[in-house]
Design a protein around this motif. Structure first.
Motif, PDB file in Angstrom:
ATOM      1  N   GLU A   1       0.833  -1.210   0.000  1.00 12.83           N
ATOM      2  CA  GLU A   1       0.000   0.000   0.000  1.00 12.83           C
ATOM      3  C   GLU A   1       0.866   1.258   0.000  1.00 12.83           C
ATOM      4  N   ALA A   2       2.026   1.189   0.649  1.00 12.05           N
ATOM      5  CA  ALA A   2       2.918   2.351   0.724  1.00 12.05           C
ATOM      6  C   ALA A   2       3.360   2.791  -0.661  1.00 12.05           C
ATOM      7  N   ARG A   3       3.589   1.846  -1.540  1.00 12.39           N
ATOM      8  CA  ARG A   3       4.060   2.176  -2.887  1.00 12.39           C
ATOM      9  C   ARG A   3       3.009   2.886  -3.728  1.00 12.39           C
ATOM     10  N   LYS A   4       1.774   2.915  -3.243  1.00  5.47           N
ATOM     11  CA  LYS A   4       0.697   3.614  -3.945  1.00  5.47           C
ATOM     12  C   LYS A   4       0.515   5.050  -3.454  1.00  5.47           C
ATOM     13  N   LEU A   5       1.227   5.403  -2.382  1.00  6.13           N
ATOM     14  CA  LEU A   5       1.025   6.711  -1.764  1.00  6.13           C
ATOM     15  C   LEU A   5       1.599   7.861  -2.583  1.00  6.13           C
ATOM     16  N   ASP A   6       2.685   7.595  -3.308  1.00  9.74           N
ATOM     17  CA  ASP A   6       3.353   8.654  -4.068  1.00  9.74           C
ATOM     18  C   ASP A   6       4.159   8.014  -5.193  1.00  9.74           C
ATOM     19  N   SER A   7       4.265   8.749  -6.293  1.00  8.26           N
ATOM     20  CA  SER A   7       4.989   8.207  -7.451  1.00  8.26           C
ATOM     21  C   SER A   7       6.438   7.878  -7.125  1.00  8.26           C
ATOM     22  N   SER A   8       7.024   8.593  -6.165  1.00  2.04           N
ATOM     23  CA  SER A   8       8.423   8.362  -5.805  1.00  2.04           C
ATOM     24  C   SER A   8       8.631   7.036  -5.085  1.00  2.04           C
TER      25      SER A   8
ATOM     26  N   LEU B   1      10.671   6.903   6.163  1.00  4.55           N
ATOM     27  CA  LEU B   1      10.168   8.126   6.789  1.00  4.55           C
ATOM     28  C   LEU B   1       9.158   8.832   5.898  1.00  4.55           C
ATOM     29  N   ARG B   2       9.393   8.834   4.596  1.00  3.31           N
ATOM     30  CA  ARG B   2       8.435   9.433   3.664  1.00  3.31           C
ATOM     31  C   ARG B   2       7.088   8.732   3.761  1.00  3.31           C
ATOM     32  N   THR B   3       7.131   7.414   3.822  1.00  5.59           N
ATOM     33  CA  THR B   3       5.898   6.637   3.932  1.00  5.59           C
ATOM     34  C   THR B   3       5.153   6.963   5.217  1.00  5.59           C
ATOM     35  N   MET B   4       5.876   7.050   6.332  1.00 10.00           N
ATOM     36  CA  MET B   4       5.239   7.378   7.601  1.00 10.00           C
ATOM     37  C   MET B   4       4.570   8.745   7.553  1.00 10.00           C
ATOM     38  N   VAL B   5       5.266   9.727   6.995  1.00 12.34           N
ATOM     39  CA  VAL B   5       4.711  11.079   6.885  1.00 12.34           C
ATOM     40  C   VAL B   5       3.469  11.070   5.998  1.00 12.34           C
ATOM     41  N   LEU B   6       3.522  10.379   4.878  1.00 10.63           N
ATOM     42  CA  LEU B   6       2.378  10.334   3.960  1.00 10.63           C
ATOM     43  C   LEU B   6       1.188   9.616   4.574  1.00 10.63           C
ATOM     44  N   MET B   7       1.439   8.554   5.311  1.00  9.99           N
ATOM     45  CA  MET B   7       0.343   7.836   5.965  1.00  9.99           C
ATOM     46  C   MET B   7      -0.293   8.689   7.051  1.00  9.99           C
TER      47      MET B   7
END
Length: 309
Positions: free
Chosen positions: A180-187, A203-209
């Motif tokens: 699911e994390a890989r769907k949060l942002d194109s990066s 950390l990017r994933t945590m912030v986005l979630m």
């Protein structure tokens, strides 16, 4: 009233105030305990302050200076005032040191700059920046000196789940937060399992979630209460928070827009201890929010120069 009676009265009054504060604490006494812990540090600090004061002014006695000052000796009064100011400054310096950055785990200083970069890039209007490093600590630190603390390779393995990284992304038979994390942002689309220990992407994933949960709770007007619910959602799922808010709204005097003392006390989550965890999912979820925002956050607020209140 002699000195003995005054001494007893002061102690009785202190005990009464602490007991009153404890039993009227809407957080079940946890806030009272935290305050007492900080009070205990004042006693710890007093020893070094006294020793340093004696080291610098060994032949000067504050009581003698005070007695002379009370007789009208201006010089003695100035000496007493100087000693008081010197001790006060030492006390303040030790208190700030004890409450501030010295308590940060060793790896925190390495990864906090990366976390702040990700926060500024993806969630610049987060209500409390200091809550994010506090969340990393909650996710990875059994203690502040543990090898897992702020470690991108920290892992949790039980019969129910596997979690890894600074934000402890969880994979179970029922769901895969890494996918699911890989769907949060194109990066994040090309984030491979073999590269899952990449600290920046964790950390990017945590912030986005966190940001996603926070924005999903837009009906909660107060940013702090909304942030608390967002952290509960990160730990136990957004659906659980929405269900708990609905349950709260059906209970007299429970405000579904307030977490502490309201939504946090009402839940459909299991309250029986779970094998391998030692606590119920209800306890784990509620402690998660409280530890981040109340217990762990102040030292990161001090480190980042943010208001801890």
């Amino acid at each position: 009233m002699n000195s003995t009676i005054r001494f007893v009265m002061f102690w009785l009054l202190a005990v009464f105030v602490i007991a009153w504060y404890y039993f009227t604490d809407p957080d079940g006494g946890q806030d009272t305990i935290i305050r007492l812990q900080w009070l205990a540090w004042m006693f710890v600090i007093s020893g070094p302050v006294y020793l340093l004061r004696r080291a610098f002014f060994d032949k000067v006695r504050s009581k003698e200076a005070y007695d002379e000052a009370m007789k009208g000796n201006i010089a003695a009064g100035l000496v007493f005032l100087g000693l008081a100011i010197f001790a006060g400054l030492l006390f303040f310096a030790f208190a700030i040191r004890a409450a501030g950055a010295s308590e940060l785990p060793d790896r925190a200083r390495q990864y906090i700059p990366i976390l702040i970069q990700e926060q500024q890039a993806y969630w610049p209007d987060v209500p409390l920046v200091s809550s994010l490093p506090a969340q990393v600590e909650q996710e990875t630190c059994p203690s502040l000196t543990h090898s897992k603390c702020w470690n991108p390779r920290a892992e949790l393995k039980t019969s129910r789940e596997y979690g890894f990284g600074l934000g402890q992304l969880t994979v179970t038979d029922r769901f895969d937060n890494f996918a699911e994390a890989r769907k949060l942002d194109s990066s994040l689309r090309d984030w491979a399992w073999e590269d899952r220990y990449d600290a920046r992407r964790q950390l990017r994933t945590m912030v986005l979630m966190d940001r996603g949960h926070y924005r999903s709770l837009r009906q909660v007007p107060d940013p702090f209460e909304r942030l608390a619910m967002a952290f509960s959602a990160y730990n136990g799922g957004l659906g659980g928070v929405l269900t708990d808010r609905r349950l709260c709204s059906s209970v007299p005097d429970c405000d579904p827009n307030r977490w502490f003392g309201h939504v946090e006390r009402h839940s459909t989550k299991a309250k029986a201890a779970v094998a391998g965890y030692g606590k119920s999912f209800f306890e784990i979820n509620r402690e998660y929010v409280r530890n981040i925002l109340i217990v762990r956050r102040p030292k990161y607020a001090a480190y980042l120069g943010e208001d801890s209140e």
